[in-house]
Structure formats: structure tokens, C-alpha cells
Scaffold this active site. Structure first.
Site, PDB file in Angstrom:
ATOM      1  N   LEU A 172       0.764  -1.218  -0.055  1.00  0.00           N
ATOM      2  CA  LEU A 172      -0.130   0.044  -0.018  1.00  0.00           C
ATOM      3  C   LEU A 172       0.855   1.276   0.153  1.00  0.00           C
ATOM      4  O   LEU A 172       1.986   1.150   0.490  1.00  0.00           O
ATOM      5  CB  LEU A 172      -1.003  -0.220   1.237  1.00  0.00           C
ATOM      6  CG  LEU A 172      -1.639   1.242   1.677  1.00  0.00           C
ATOM      7  CD1 LEU A 172      -3.091   0.892   2.474  1.00  0.00           C
ATOM      8  CD2 LEU A 172      -0.864   2.048   2.698  1.00  0.00           C
ATOM      9  N   ASN A 173       0.329   2.431  -0.606  1.00  0.00           N
ATOM     10  CA  ASN A 173       1.177   3.669  -0.328  1.00  0.00           C
ATOM     11  C   ASN A 173       0.018   4.857  -0.431  1.00  0.00           C
ATOM     12  O   ASN A 173      -0.801   4.544   0.579  1.00  0.00           O
ATOM     13  CB  ASN A 173       2.232   3.863  -1.225  1.00  0.00           C
ATOM     14  CG  ASN A 173       1.963   3.830  -2.825  1.00  0.00           C
ATOM     15  OD1 ASN A 173       1.746   2.909  -3.330  1.00  0.00           O
ATOM     16  ND2 ASN A 173       2.370   4.966  -3.746  1.00  0.00           N
ATOM     17  N   ASP A 174       0.108   5.708  -1.139  1.00  0.00           N
ATOM     18  CA  ASP A 174      -0.780   7.137  -0.666  1.00  0.00           C
ATOM     19  C   ASP A 174      -2.281   6.806  -0.519  1.00  0.00           C
ATOM     20  O   ASP A 174      -2.756   6.107  -1.164  1.00  0.00           O
ATOM     21  CB  ASP A 174      -0.633   7.894  -2.061  1.00  0.00           C
ATOM     22  CG  ASP A 174       0.907   7.962  -2.535  1.00  0.00           C
ATOM     23  OD1 ASP A 174       1.764   7.551  -1.899  1.00  0.00           O
ATOM     24  OD2 ASP A 174       0.821   8.770  -3.584  1.00  0.00           O
ATOM     25  N   GLN A 198      -3.345   3.681  -2.758  1.00  0.00           N
ATOM     26  CA  GLN A 198      -2.455   2.731  -3.816  1.00  0.00           C
ATOM     27  C   GLN A 198      -2.199   1.454  -3.601  1.00  0.00           C
ATOM     28  O   GLN A 198      -1.731   1.372  -2.401  1.00  0.00           O
ATOM     29  CB  GLN A 198      -1.137   3.955  -3.947  1.00  0.00           C
ATOM     30  CG  GLN A 198      -1.341   5.038  -4.676  1.00  0.00           C
ATOM     31  CD  GLN A 198      -1.351   4.814  -6.170  1.00  0.00           C
ATOM     32  OE1 GLN A 198      -0.213   4.691  -7.150  1.00  0.00           O
ATOM     33  NE2 GLN A 198      -2.629   4.904  -6.755  1.00  0.00           N
ATOM     34  N   TYR A 200      -2.249   6.084 -10.901  1.00  0.00           N
ATOM     35  CA  TYR A 200      -1.475   6.417  -9.751  1.00  0.00           C
ATOM     36  C   TYR A 200      -2.459   7.421  -8.933  1.00  0.00           C
ATOM     37  O   TYR A 200      -3.726   7.494  -9.322  1.00  0.00           O
ATOM     38  CB  TYR A 200      -0.370   7.371 -10.432  1.00  0.00           C
ATOM     39  CG  TYR A 200       0.982   6.596 -10.781  1.00  0.00           C
ATOM     40  CD1 TYR A 200       0.880   5.554 -10.535  1.00  0.00           C
ATOM     41  CD2 TYR A 200       2.218   7.493 -10.751  1.00  0.00           C
ATOM     42  CE1 TYR A 200       2.088   4.684 -10.649  1.00  0.00           C
ATOM     43  CE2 TYR A 200       3.312   6.751 -10.964  1.00  0.00           C
ATOM     44  CZ  TYR A 200       3.647   5.326 -10.919  1.00  0.00           C
ATOM     45  OH  TYR A 200       4.647   4.798 -10.909  1.00  0.00           O
ATOM     46  N   SER A 201      -1.860   7.985  -8.223  1.00  0.00           N
ATOM     47  CA  SER A 201      -2.792   8.971  -7.162  1.00  0.00           C
ATOM     48  C   SER A 201      -3.509  10.174  -7.520  1.00  0.00           C
ATOM     49  O   SER A 201      -3.204  10.578  -8.778  1.00  0.00           O
ATOM     50  CB  SER A 201      -1.772   9.610  -6.065  1.00  0.00           C
ATOM     51  OG  SER A 201      -1.135   8.667  -5.159  1.00  0.00           O
ATOM     52  N   ARG A 245       1.744  15.061 -11.875  1.00  0.00           N
ATOM     53  CA  ARG A 245       0.898  14.075 -11.334  1.00  0.00           C
ATOM     54  C   ARG A 245       0.170  14.477  -9.984  1.00  0.00           C
ATOM     55  O   ARG A 245       0.584  15.211  -9.456  1.00  0.00           O
ATOM     56  CB  ARG A 245       1.715  12.808 -11.204  1.00  0.00           C
ATOM     57  CG  ARG A 245       2.827  12.736 -10.290  1.00  0.00           C
ATOM     58  CD  ARG A 245       3.293  11.349 -10.093  1.00  0.00           C
ATOM     59  NE  ARG A 245       4.554  11.465  -9.287  1.00  0.00           N
ATOM     60  CZ  ARG A 245       5.717  11.525  -9.677  1.00  0.00           C
ATOM     61  NH1 ARG A 245       6.037  11.591 -11.023  1.00  0.00           N
ATOM     62  NH2 ARG A 245       6.857  11.498  -8.907  1.00  0.00           N
ATOM     63  N   ASP A 246      -0.627  13.690  -9.807  1.00  0.00           N
ATOM     64  CA  ASP A 246      -1.558  13.572  -8.399  1.00  0.00           C
ATOM     65  C   ASP A 246      -2.626  14.751  -8.319  1.00  0.00           C
ATOM     66  O   ASP A 246      -2.665  15.368  -7.446  1.00  0.00           O
ATOM     67  CB  ASP A 246      -0.555  13.731  -7.267  1.00  0.00           C
ATOM     68  CG  ASP A 246       0.520  12.494  -7.157  1.00  0.00           C
ATOM     69  OD1 ASP A 246       0.451  11.533  -7.904  1.00  0.00           O
ATOM     70  OD2 ASP A 246       1.672  12.721  -6.716  1.00  0.00           O
ATOM     71  N   GLU A 273       5.509  16.097  -5.061  1.00  0.00           N
ATOM     72  CA  GLU A 273       4.334  15.198  -5.134  1.00  0.00           C
ATOM     73  C   GLU A 273       3.135  15.568  -4.192  1.00  0.00           C
ATOM     74  O   GLU A 273       3.204  16.244  -3.110  1.00  0.00           O
ATOM     75  CB  GLU A 273       4.732  13.960  -4.822  1.00  0.00           C
ATOM     76  CG  GLU A 273       6.070  13.235  -5.491  1.00  0.00           C
ATOM     77  CD  GLU A 273       6.372  11.719  -5.315  1.00  0.00           C
ATOM     78  OE1 GLU A 273       6.280  10.795  -6.330  1.00  0.00           O
ATOM     79  OE2 GLU A 273       6.602  11.421  -4.301  1.00  0.00           O
TER      80      GLU A 273
HETATM   81  C1  FRU Z   1       3.870   9.285  -3.724  1.00  0.00           C
HETATM   82  C2  FRU Z   1       3.564   8.803  -5.515  1.00  0.00           C
HETATM   83  C3  FRU Z   1       2.890   9.538  -6.248  1.00  0.00           C
HETATM   84  C4  FRU Z   1       2.331   8.623  -7.318  1.00  0.00           C
HETATM   85  C5  FRU Z   1       2.228   7.510  -6.563  1.00  0.00           C
HETATM   86  C6  FRU Z   1       2.623   6.305  -7.284  1.00  0.00           C
HETATM   87  O1  FRU Z   1       4.054   8.371  -3.117  1.00  0.00           O
HETATM   88  O2  FRU Z   1       5.096   8.850  -5.916  1.00  0.00           O
HETATM   89  O3  FRU Z   1       3.396  10.884  -6.877  1.00  0.00           O
HETATM   90  O4  FRU Z   1       1.230   9.036  -7.937  1.00  0.00           O
HETATM   91  O5  FRU Z   1       2.974   7.616  -5.421  1.00  0.00           O
HETATM   92  O6  FRU Z   1       2.146   5.299  -6.514  1.00  0.00           O
END
Ligand code: FRU
Length: 482
Positions: free
Chosen positions: A41-43, A59, A102-103, A170-171, A224
Site C-alpha cells: 500500500l502507499n498513498d 495505492q 497513480y494517485s 501528477r497527483d 508530489e
Molecule cells: C507518492 C507517489 C505519487 C504517485 C504514486 C504512485 O508516493 O509517488 O506521486 O502518484 O506515489 O504510486
């Protein structure tokens, strides 16, 4: 639904089923934090309240605990205590997002969820993947019901961003103001300067860049996950910058997460960013996102983890096929021009058994496996407090320093500090393998993973000119329906 979407969903279901037993064998699986069912898991993504429910996406790379292709996982909840795990729901299944969904964020409008995210594309070939070889597409996904997520539309490609940007844009974080829509995206320009692009739109489909927000002097090469919102009358810009060198006790993590208070009008060049402040002083915090709920609260959730830390410290949960979690939701306020963070009050509903201890001599007590500890201090010149024989929290009034350090169980984590005039109180949310420490009513926060052994539930306190009280509540687990 296309065939790829259908079959990825099947594959994800399959791995979640096959790996469930192994993942659940892990003692360090958290009790009151959201985790990936399996894998990585991330964001936090797409946070919103829709039809009476909170939607928390994240994520999600189900196939590998060390990361891989990114989808969006999805939890829903009415109260931040009882959750439904909806598994993976936004897939990388189109030419414009084939290397990862992505995010991004969600804006609820006209009774629909409008999800904006970055479709990541990596072209095969000899590229540096900074100024060439990568596509960062802005995608709009409309969900009528918060349950089906297949109606995707490509809104912008790199050709639609300002000419001096690298591929890294992005994001998207989107909001509405005076009948117009606004979006911020994080960017790296061709001079390697981190910045935020501000877009405006009348219809959520056609977007124009109306401003670029950056610091007066360069602060990192990439920003980011930007977020821009007003809280208690102040405009705030949250960013997660990359490329900042450590300065004494500041900026000690590989990448940072923090905020600027914006003075003036950020929609024109008539604005000024105040000093950058870190949001969290611990080892494991990155890429937070906020949203406003129907009670008018500005709520933040962060990723309790960081990217690219493999050579610095680790998480032994990968042995059981999973890694990382989200922080508990925190309510944001402004006090004396500083952002204050405290757990949303719903978390208190998890409290059960409690112990109350006066601090007037050294303390050596058993706590609970998972607990919420509130320490109120009338006097404190020096304090040493050890949690589960692993983490030491210390305060020295003369040095004006609060420090978190590891004695064991840190898997490479060492120490982190913040300067503090006075220690009045702190609150520790201790889960099986995480600590979130809120100091002086949320003025400073430390978030870290830690890995104590199972039988280790002790807490110790000692100090100088120390007087106060400790209240420790045992914490119940979230109830998660699968
Ligand atoms: C931040 C990031 C975002 C990107 C996502 C990809 O942790 O790098 O910039 O959208 O994670 O998983």
C-alpha cells in the site's frame, strides 16, 4: 467493463484469497489501521464523503509486498471504526494508465463521484524517464454509485501541461469554488524545480493552467501529492517534496511532507508562501491527503510509510506478504499560525479497559498490546519514557528537545527530534507495530512503525522535576467486513 479489467479483478481476488492465511499469521498485522489485504500500500487517494459514507482509496499493489503495478484499493466506513473492505477497484486497464493508476482525488458533484487520477505510462526504450519516456495522463473516472469504477475518460496528456515541464506532472487534487473547478498537480520542471500547477475549469473536462505555485528559492526537484485548502480562514498548500537535504534535526527522512501557509491570492502572482513546516517528525509518514466532511471537519490521512527507503530501514511484515498502512484520520485546525493535528474523535470509541497512574516516582507498568495513552504533565524538566522496550521518548527542557529513539525493534530506524519549548502533554496511539505520538495537543506529531515482540507490553517513565498523570486505554480493533 473491458476483458482486461474483468480478469485483473479475478486475479486480485485470487491472490487475496490465497495469501490471506499467511498475511493473517503476522502478529504485526495492525488492529486499528487500514492495511492492504495483501501486498503493498502507499498513498491515500480519493478521500471523500459520498451518500453518507466515507470513501478511503489507496495505492494498492496486491501482487508484491515490495510494490509493483498500482491499482486503487477501497475501504468504506460510516464512522471510521467499522469498515467494509472493497478490495481493488480502479485498475490499470487502459492504454493511458497501463503502468499504473497513480494517485488522485475525488470531488462529489451532482450526486456523482468524480475521480481524477494520474494514468502512468512507461514507454519501452532508452529513456531517462524524466524528460522522456513517460506519460503522465490526467484521467477522469465517474462513478454514479461509489461501487462501479469503469467509466474512464482521458482528460489531459503531457502535451497539455506547460512546455517547460518534464514528464513528471501528477497527483491531481480537485475542488470547487464559486461555481468553478480547480485542480492542483505536482510537477518537476526542466530545471529540476519542484512546483505545483494550478488549473481551472468550468466543466471538469476542459482545464487551463492559470498559475504555477512555487517557493521563492528552489525547494526540491519534485513536489508530489499537492493539496490546497482553507482551514480556519487560512489557505494551506500541502506538498511532499523530493530532493531536500537534511538540516540538523529537520528534513531527516528521504522525502518530506509538509505545508506552506499561503498569504495573498494564489490564483495570481500576488501570493507568498510562508516557511515550509514538516507535518510529521517520525520515520513513516508521506503523501497525505485531506478532505472536508459533512460536519465541516478538515480530515487528513497519510501513508504510514515512505518510498525508496530499502537501504535505510525496513518492515519485516514483507516476510508475511504485506507492507505499509494508512495513518488514522486526523482532524486539522490552525492555532497560532501552525497546523494542529489530532485523531478524529471517533477513535475514542475504540477505548475499553483503562489504567490511571499518577506520575510521582519512576513507573514501570504493564500496558496493553494496543493502547491509547494520554500523558498530562504539570511539571517536566526531563522525561524518559520507554514503550514496549523498543522506543524511547525523551524530553529535555533545557535543550528544548523532544526525541524519539529506538533501542530495539526499529529495523534500521534510529532517532528523530523536534525542538519544543515546553512539554505539556502527549498522546500515544500504539498499535501492534505502529506509534502515532501527538505532542502538546497536536502541535507536533511523530509517526513510526516499530516491531516489538509479542510478550512485550511494558511502559516505563522516569525524569526530573516530573509531575503529572497517565491514562492508558486498551484499544479495540476496527471491525472490517470483507
Ligand atoms: C507518492 C507517489 C505519487 C504517485 C504514486 C504512485 O508516493 O509517488 O506521486 O502518484 O506515489 O504510486
Amino acid at each position: 467493463m473491458n476483458a482486461l479489467n474483468r480478469d485483473i479483478k479475478k486475479l486480485v481476488n485470487c491472490i487475496e484469497k490465497n495469501e490471506k492465511e499467511r498475511v493473517n499469521k503476522d502478529y504485526w498485522r495492525l488492529k486499528f489501521h487500514l492495511m492492504p489485504p495483501v501486498g503493498w500500500l502507499n498513498d491515500p487517494n480519493g478521500l471523500c464523503e459520498f451518500n453518507g459514507e466515507y470513501h478511503i482509496f489507496y495505492q494498492y499493489s496486491p501482487f508484491d509486498a515490495n510494490g509493483g503495478i498500482k491499482f486503487w484499493g477501497h475501504y468504506t466506513s460510516k464512522d471510521f471504526i467499522n469498515y467494509k473492505n472493497n478490495g481493488a477497484e480502479v485498475f490499470a486497464d487502459q492504454p493511458f494508465d497501463c503502468h499504473g493508476a497513480y494517485s488522485g482525488s475525488t470531488i462529489v458533484h451532482n450526486g456523482k463521484m468524480n475521480i481524477f487520477y494520474t494514468g502512468n505510462v512507461k514507454h519501452l526504450g532508452e529513456y531517462d524517464y524524466i524528460s522522456s519516456g513517460r506519460g503522465h495522463n490526467t484521467v477522469l473516472l465517474v462513478s454514479e454509485d461509489g461501487k462501479t469504477f469503469t467509466n474512464k475518460k482521458l482528460i489531459m496528456t503531457n502535451d497539455d501541461y506547460p512546455k517547460n515541464m518534464t514528464c513528471h506532472v501528477r497527483d491531481p487534487k480537485v475542488w470547487m469554488e464559486n461555481n468553478k473547478f480547480y485542480m492542483v498537480q505536482g510537477a518537476r520542471d526542466k530545471d529540476d524545480i519542484g512546483q505545483v500547477l494550478l488549473f481551472e475549469s468550468d466543466d471538469m473536462i476542459n482545464w487551463n493552467v492559470i498559475n504555477i505555485i512555487k517557493s521563492e528559492s528552489k525547494f526540491g526537484y519534485m513536489w508530489e501529492c499537492p493539496d490546497l485548502f482553507n482551514v480556519d480562514g487560512k489557505n494551506m498548500l500541502l506538498i511532499s517534496p523530493q530532493g531536500i537535504d537534511a538540516e540538523d534535526i529537520k528534513y531527516n527522512n528521504i522525502y518530506q511532507s509538509g505545508y506552506y501557509i499561503i498569504d495573498g491570492d494564489y490564483k495570481t502572482n500576488n501570493y507568498k508562501l510562508r516557511d515550509f513546516e514538516e507535518l510529521d517528525r517520525g520515520f513513516d509518514f508521506y503523501a497525505p491527503q485531506t478532505f472536508e466532511d459533512s460536519k465541516g471537519r478538515r480530515i487528513l490521512i497519510g501513508w504510514m510509510g515512505l518510498p525508496d527507503i530499502e537501504d535505510l530501514y525496513s518492515n519485516p511484515t514483507t516476510d508475511y506478504g504485506w507492507q505499509h498502512a494508512l495513518t488514522i484520520p486526523r482532524e486539522l485546525k490552525i492555532k497560532n499560525n501552525k497546523l494542529i493535528q489530532n485523531p478524529v474523535e471517533e477513535i475514542n470509541m475504540l477505548r475499553k479497559d483503562k489504567k490511571y497512574i499518577e506520575i510521582n516516582s519512576n513507573i514501570n507498568e504493564d500496558a496493553y498490546d494496543t493502547f491509547d495513552m494520554i500523558v498530562n504533565l504539570e511539571k517536566c524538566d526531563k522525561l524518559e519514557s520507554t514503550i514496549k522496550n523498543c522506543v524511547n521518548l525523551s524530553y529535555d527542557r533545557e535543550k528544548q528537545l523532544f526525541t524519539l529513539s529506538f533501542t530495539q525493534g526499529g529495523y534500521g530506524r534510529t532517532n528523530r527530534s523536534v525542538s519544543l519549548d515546553k512539554l505539556n502533554n502527549f498522546r500515544v496511539l500504539c498499535d501492534t507495530s505502529s506509534l502515532e505520538i501527538f505532542i502538546n495537543n497536536g502541535e507536533e506529531v511523530f509517526t513510526t512503525r516499530f516491531y516489538p515482540t509479542k510478550d512485550n507490553v511494558g511502559i516505563r517513565f522516569s525524569g526530573e522535576n516530573l509531575k503529572g498523570s497517565i491514562c492508558i486505554y486498551e484499544m479495540e480493533a476496527y471491525k472490517i467486513e470483507n
